[in-house]
Scaffold this motif. Structure first.
Motif, PDB file in Angstrom:
ATOM      1  N   ILE A   1       0.871  -1.262   0.085  1.00 57.36           N
ATOM      2  CA  ILE A   1       0.094  -0.036   0.053  1.00 57.36           C
ATOM      3  C   ILE A   1       0.818   1.362  -0.052  1.00 57.36           C
ATOM      4  CG2 ILE A   1      -1.746   1.229   1.343  1.00 57.36           C
ATOM      5  CD1 ILE A   1      -2.702  -1.315   2.093  1.00 57.36           C
ATOM      6  N   SER A   2       1.931   1.271   1.007  1.00 57.62           N
ATOM      7  CA  SER A   2       2.954   2.457   0.893  1.00 57.62           C
ATOM      8  C   SER A   2       3.554   2.677  -0.513  1.00 57.62           C
ATOM      9  CB  SER A   2       3.721   2.223   2.050  1.00 57.62           C
ATOM     10  OG  SER A   2       2.996   1.890   3.318  1.00 57.62           O
ATOM     11  N   GLY A   3       3.956   1.710  -0.898  1.00 59.73           N
ATOM     12  CA  GLY A   3       4.801   1.484  -2.097  1.00 59.73           C
ATOM     13  C   GLY A   3       3.807   2.263  -3.403  1.00 59.73           C
ATOM     14  N   LEU A   4       2.540   1.881  -3.490  1.00 59.30           N
ATOM     15  CA  LEU A   4       1.849   2.095  -4.561  1.00 59.30           C
ATOM     16  C   LEU A   4       1.277   3.412  -4.436  1.00 59.30           C
ATOM     17  CD1 LEU A   4      -0.438  -1.077  -4.910  1.00 59.30           C
ATOM     18  CD2 LEU A   4       1.655  -0.084  -6.551  1.00 59.30           C
ATOM     19  N   ARG A   5       1.107   4.038  -3.184  1.00 61.32           N
ATOM     20  CA  ARG A   5       0.819   5.552  -3.126  1.00 61.32           C
ATOM     21  C   ARG A   5       1.848   6.381  -3.090  1.00 61.32           C
ATOM     22  NH1 ARG A   5      -3.437   4.598   2.084  1.00 61.32           N
ATOM     23  NH2 ARG A   5      -5.223   3.827   0.850  1.00 61.32           N
ATOM     24  N   SER A   6       3.357   6.009  -3.071  1.00 62.78           N
ATOM     25  CA  SER A   6       4.160   6.967  -3.167  1.00 62.78           C
ATOM     26  C   SER A   6       4.795   7.213  -4.387  1.00 62.78           C
ATOM     27  CB  SER A   6       5.524   6.279  -2.378  1.00 62.78           C
ATOM     28  OG  SER A   6       5.937   4.938  -2.919  1.00 62.78           O
ATOM     29  N   THR A   7       3.878   7.067  -5.482  1.00 64.95           N
ATOM     30  CA  THR A   7       4.181   7.162  -6.842  1.00 64.95           C
ATOM     31  C   THR A   7       4.350   8.780  -7.103  1.00 64.95           C
ATOM     32  OG1 THR A   7       3.041   4.989  -7.565  1.00 64.95           O
ATOM     33  CG2 THR A   7       3.581   6.576  -9.383  1.00 64.95           C
ATOM     34  N   ASP A   8       5.316   9.043  -7.980  1.00 63.08           N
ATOM     35  CA  ASP A   8       5.560  10.449  -8.290  1.00 63.08           C
ATOM     36  C   ASP A   8       4.263  10.918  -9.057  1.00 63.08           C
ATOM     37  OD1 ASP A   8       6.428  12.968  -9.100  1.00 63.08           O
ATOM     38  OD2 ASP A   8       7.914  12.384 -10.429  1.00 63.08           O
ATOM     39  N   PRO A   9       3.572  12.064  -8.381  1.00 62.85           N
ATOM     40  CA  PRO A   9       2.342  12.677  -9.146  1.00 62.85           C
ATOM     41  C   PRO A   9       2.617  13.124 -10.512  1.00 62.85           C
ATOM     42  CG  PRO A   9       2.660  13.437  -6.767  1.00 62.85           C
ATOM     43  CD  PRO A   9       3.967  12.609  -7.061  1.00 62.85           C
ATOM     44  N   ALA A  10       3.885  13.543 -10.981  1.00 58.83           N
ATOM     45  CA  ALA A  10       4.147  14.161 -12.249  1.00 58.83           C
ATOM     46  C   ALA A  10       4.225  12.906 -13.325  1.00 58.83           C
ATOM     47  CB  ALA A  10       5.634  14.689 -12.061  1.00 58.83           C
ATOM     48  N   ARG A  11       4.529  11.737 -12.989  1.00 55.66           N
ATOM     49  CA  ARG A  11       4.369  10.556 -13.639  1.00 55.66           C
ATOM     50  C   ARG A  11       3.017  10.294 -13.820  1.00 55.66           C
ATOM     51  NH1 ARG A  11       9.037   6.508 -11.708  1.00 55.66           N
ATOM     52  NH2 ARG A  11      11.067   8.016 -12.055  1.00 55.66           N
ATOM     53  N   LEU A  12       2.145  10.491 -13.101  1.00 54.80           N
ATOM     54  CA  LEU A  12       0.728  10.187 -13.300  1.00 54.80           C
ATOM     55  C   LEU A  12       0.264  11.042 -14.149  1.00 54.80           C
ATOM     56  CD1 LEU A  12      -0.003   8.993  -9.581  1.00 54.80           C
ATOM     57  CD2 LEU A  12       0.428   7.474 -11.285  1.00 54.80           C
ATOM     58  N   GLU A  13       0.510  12.301 -13.853  1.00 57.30           N
ATOM     59  CA  GLU A  13      -0.175  13.324 -14.740  1.00 57.30           C
ATOM     60  C   GLU A  13       0.210  13.166 -16.205  1.00 57.30           C
ATOM     61  OE1 GLU A  13      -2.658  15.561 -14.103  1.00 57.30           O
ATOM     62  OE2 GLU A  13      -2.483  14.783 -12.074  1.00 57.30           O
ATOM     63  N   LEU A  14       1.537  12.863 -16.365  1.00 58.38           N
ATOM     64  CA  LEU A  14       2.087  12.404 -17.732  1.00 58.38           C
ATOM     65  C   LEU A  14       1.087  11.206 -18.386  1.00 58.38           C
ATOM     66  CD1 LEU A  14       3.994  12.686 -19.918  1.00 58.38           C
ATOM     67  CD2 LEU A  14       5.736  11.419 -18.743  1.00 58.38           C
ATOM     68  N   MET A  15       0.976  10.190 -17.603  1.00 57.77           N
ATOM     69  CA  MET A  15       0.244   9.044 -18.134  1.00 57.77           C
ATOM     70  C   MET A  15      -0.930   9.440 -18.591  1.00 57.77           C
ATOM     71  SD  MET A  15       2.518   6.739 -18.428  1.00 57.77           S
ATOM     72  CE  MET A  15       1.405   4.932 -18.501  1.00 57.77           C
ATOM     73  N   ARG A  16      -2.043   9.970 -17.602  1.00 52.90           N
ATOM     74  CA  ARG A  16      -3.206  10.479 -17.910  1.00 52.90           C
ATOM     75  C   ARG A  16      -3.394  11.679 -18.919  1.00 52.90           C
ATOM     76  NH1 ARG A  16      -3.126  11.243 -11.743  1.00 52.90           N
ATOM     77  NH2 ARG A  16      -4.054   9.506 -11.044  1.00 52.90           N
ATOM     78  N   SER A  17      -2.185  12.253 -19.362  1.00 55.56           N
ATOM     79  CA  SER A  17      -2.232  13.131 -20.374  1.00 55.56           C
ATOM     80  C   SER A  17      -2.074  12.376 -21.736  1.00 55.56           C
ATOM     81  CB  SER A  17      -1.139  14.224 -20.178  1.00 55.56           C
ATOM     82  OG  SER A  17       0.252  13.622 -20.411  1.00 55.56           O
ATOM     83  N   LEU A  18      -1.432  11.408 -21.527  1.00 52.38           N
ATOM     84  CA  LEU A  18      -1.541  10.390 -22.816  1.00 52.38           C
ATOM     85  C   LEU A  18      -2.623   9.542 -22.925  1.00 52.38           C
ATOM     86  CD1 LEU A  18       2.311   9.582 -22.421  1.00 52.38           C
ATOM     87  CD2 LEU A  18       1.388  11.128 -24.040  1.00 52.38           C
ATOM     88  N   ARG A  19      -3.603   9.698 -22.057  1.00 48.21           N
ATOM     89  CA  ARG A  19      -4.908   8.846 -22.142  1.00 48.21           C
ATOM     90  C   ARG A  19      -4.553   7.395 -21.853  1.00 48.21           C
ATOM     91  NH1 ARG A  19      -8.892  11.821 -24.321  1.00 48.21           N
ATOM     92  NH2 ARG A  19      -8.534  13.704 -25.356  1.00 48.21           N
ATOM     93  N   ALA A  20      -3.920   7.165 -20.787  1.00 50.53           N
ATOM     94  CA  ALA A  20      -3.425   5.778 -20.434  1.00 50.53           C
ATOM     95  C   ALA A  20      -4.807   5.029 -19.472  1.00 50.53           C
ATOM     96  CB  ALA A  20      -1.995   5.554 -19.539  1.00 50.53           C
ATOM     97  N   THR A  21      -4.872   4.082 -19.569  1.00 52.99           N
ATOM     98  CA  THR A  21      -5.718   3.586 -18.769  1.00 52.99           C
ATOM     99  C   THR A  21      -5.385   3.108 -17.305  1.00 52.99           C
ATOM    100  OG1 THR A  21      -5.088   1.314 -19.391  1.00 52.99           O
ATOM    101  CG2 THR A  21      -6.769   2.347 -20.778  1.00 52.99           C
ATOM    102  N   ARG A  22      -6.066   2.680 -16.542  1.00 51.74           N
ATOM    103  CA  ARG A  22      -5.978   2.758 -15.061  1.00 51.74           C
ATOM    104  C   ARG A  22      -5.011   1.454 -14.964  1.00 51.74           C
ATOM    105  NH1 ARG A  22      -8.393   3.251 -10.066  1.00 51.74           N
ATOM    106  NH2 ARG A  22     -10.285   4.433 -10.891  1.00 51.74           N
ATOM    107  N   TRP A  23      -5.306   0.475 -15.838  1.00 53.69           N
ATOM    108  CA  TRP A  23      -4.410  -0.747 -15.862  1.00 53.69           C
ATOM    109  C   TRP A  23      -3.057  -0.375 -16.221  1.00 53.69           C
ATOM    110  CZ3 TRP A  23      -3.559  -5.188 -13.590  1.00 53.69           C
ATOM    111  CH2 TRP A  23      -2.734  -6.062 -14.190  1.00 53.69           C
ATOM    112  N   GLN A  24      -2.781   0.351 -17.423  1.00 50.82           N
ATOM    113  CA  GLN A  24      -1.666   0.856 -17.879  1.00 50.82           C
ATOM    114  C   GLN A  24      -0.881   1.608 -16.884  1.00 50.82           C
ATOM    115  OE1 GLN A  24      -3.069   2.714 -21.636  1.00 50.82           O
ATOM    116  NE2 GLN A  24      -2.261   1.021 -22.901  1.00 50.82           N
TER     117      GLN A  24
END
Length: 278
Positions: free
Chosen positions: A161-184
């Motif tokens: 849980i701690s590891g999955l929640r410590s993801t860099d927010p900038a990387r998440l925003e980049l993936m969302r901007s690329l229209r990546a799915t939740r699984w991707q």
């Protein structure tokens, strides 16, 4: 054909160069010399104290007595049995811990629903509920595997849980901007970033699984190192108990080294200074 010794390209290894290489290695990693030195010093002082004060062997055996017990007693079958219980429990805990931790980290509703129950289970003393597992599943291997899995489960869950929640927010925003799915996003960003924390939890859990197997064998078993310790206690075989503890320690160290090796192989891309250590 020209001899290898006459080939100027062949490496010229001399005793002086070997000695220099050894000194350089020890200077870079002094623990390679300090660890065996401390062990030898402790054993020597221990042996001297036992001999000087003539302490009875049933109270505190000398290292020489422990070494004799280690050589004269067959530990292989019991050690393999306990190791099998611990490994099955560890694999069961890893499976449920990683899956459940991933669900809780991904879905806030799952956390709000399940986390209070998980905290309640974790705060319950495992030794107190272990006799129930013995009654429900018998004196065979199944009850020990469940006890080991129960003890090893929570460190894996928390670190996932701690590891999955410590993801860099900038990387998440980049993936969302690329229209990546939740699984991707999970497989390409969250999970790789969480691997150092997950391996730290696995490293703790693999040691806890041995503890769980031994606790189960203390409460009731027909085989295993825990059962051997109980029999030796009845016979006042203190040297045998210490020898069994030495075997358990050796198993724990080997499993820790194995997990560290797997962590280095799996996280070859990560900065070693930022990988959590146990």
């Amino acid at each position: 054909m020209e001899s290898v010794h006459n080939n100027p390209a062949a490496p010229n290894v001399t005793p002086a160069s070997t000695s220099f290489s050894l000194r350089r290695t020890l200077r870079a990693r002094p623990e390679l010399l300090l660890i065996p030195t401390v062990f030898v010093a402790v054993v020597a002082v221990w042996e001297a104290i036992i001999r000087f004060f003539e302490i009875p062997i049933y109270i505190m055996p000398a290292p020489s007595n422990i070494a004799l017990a280690l050589v004269n007693t067959g530990y292989l079958d019991n050690a393999l049995y306990t190791l099998g219980e611990a490994m099955l429990g560890f694999l069961l805990a890893a499976l449920f811990g990683i899956v459940l931790g991933g669900l809780i980290a991904q879905f806030p509703l799952a956390e709000k629903t399940l986390y209070p129950y998980l905290i309640a289970i974790q705060t319950t003393p495992k030794v107190a509920v272990a006799p129930l597992f013995i009654m429900w599943f018998g004196f065979g291997m199944t009850s020990k595997v469940i006890i080991a899995a129960t003890i090893a489960f929570f460190p894996i869950l928390v670190n996932v849980i701690s590891g999955l929640r410590s993801t860099d927010p900038a990387r998440l925003e980049l993936m969302r901007s690329l229209r990546a799915t939740r699984w991707q996003i999970f497989t390409m960003v969250r999970l790789p970033g969480a691997l150092p924390m997950i391996f730290a939890g696995l490293n703790i859990a693999i040691i806890f699984s041995i503890l769980g197997a031994i606790v189960g064998e203390f409460l009731g078993s027909r085989k295993g190192l825990g059962n051997a310790i109980m029999q030796m206690n009845v016979n006042l075989d203190t040297a045998g108990v210490f020898a069994t503890l030495f075997v358990l320690s050796a198993i724990g160290v080997c499993l820790h080294v194995l997990m560290s090796f797997l962590q280095r192989k799996a996280l070859f891309w990560a900065d070693s200074s930022r990988i959590p250590t146990v």
